[in-house]
Write a protein that holds these residues in place. Structure first.
Motif, short mmCIF file in Angstrom:
data_model
loop_
_atom_site.label_atom_id
_atom_site.label_comp_id
_atom_site.label_asym_id
_atom_site.label_seq_id
_atom_site.Cartn_x
_atom_site.Cartn_y
_atom_site.Cartn_z
N SER A 15 -7.18 -25.83 33.12
CA SER A 15 -7.35 -26.46 31.81
C SER A 15 -8.53 -27.42 31.95
CB SER A 15 -6.08 -27.18 31.35
OG SER A 15 -5.83 -28.30 32.17
N ASP B 268 -11.14 -25.13 26.19
CA ASP B 268 -9.76 -25.45 26.59
C ASP B 268 -9.42 -24.96 27.99
OD1 ASP B 268 -8.82 -26.58 24.02
OD2 ASP B 268 -9.22 -24.55 23.29
N SER C 285 -7.25 -21.02 21.13
CA SER C 285 -7.75 -21.69 22.32
C SER C 285 -9.11 -21.10 22.68
CB SER C 285 -6.74 -21.46 23.45
OG SER C 285 -7.12 -22.13 24.61
#
Length: 181
Positions: free
Chosen positions: A179, A135, A3
């Motif tokens: 996010s 992300d 990520s």
């Protein structure tokens, strides 16, 4: 799965550097026990680091002058730059230029099972948002108003965020995780 995460400290009015583009104002907050503990936990999950040329040059200068230690250990560090920059001994540095998307697979691969920490500067983080690679945004918000400076993404970025959590780190310091949609 790897990520891409932008972990950054900011004032309540959303600046990561003051009007003179200096982020040293955050140093005392970074040493607070709650902030340090959370950052250390975060850093354990990091497999690779991405940093902009100006931010790297500032860190490299301070390391060379003995005012700072290299904080990235033996993790691979990818430096986005358009300039020739000095290397530092015993570091895993790769100097790159070009599109963020072009390099994202190589960067992710170098992180192994870890995540990629987008250190900054803000323009690099903004580039990862625009390329739809970032992300997660992790912001440590401290009780300071700077009034001017460099914003979190350094440019006019428009993107949707979804709140994941807010954590009280003590001393009126909060960590917010989002996010990036």
């Amino acid at each position: 799965m790897t990520s891409f995460k932008y972990y950054v400290g900011a004032s309540v009015d959303g600046f990561i550097a003051d009007g003179s583009k200096d982020a040293h104002w955050f140093t005392t907050f970074a040493q607070q026990p709650g902030v340090k503990k959370h950052f250390d936990q975060f850093f354990e999950s990091v497999g690779a680091v991405v940093i902009g040329g100006k931010t790297y040059a500032d860190i490299a200068r301070e390391v060379a002058e003995g005012r700072m230690e290299w904080k990235f250990g033996d993790k691979p560090v990818w430096v986005f730059t358009h300039h020739e920059l000095p290397t530092l001994p015993d570091t895993d540095l790769t100097f790159i230029r070009g599109e963020f998307g072009f390099w994202s697979r190589d960067i992710a691969r170098s992180a192994g099972a870890g995540d990629v920490w987008i250190v900054g500067g803000a323009d690099v983080a903004g580039g990862f948002v625009e390329a739809k690679i970032l992300d997660e945004l992790i912001v440590v918000t401290v009780p300071v108003v700077l009034g001017e400076g460099t914003s979190i993404f350094g440019r006019g970025i428009s993107t949707q965020l979804s709140s994941l959590s807010v954590t009280d780190l003590g001393g009126d310091i909060f960590l917010s995780r989002y996010s990036v949609d």
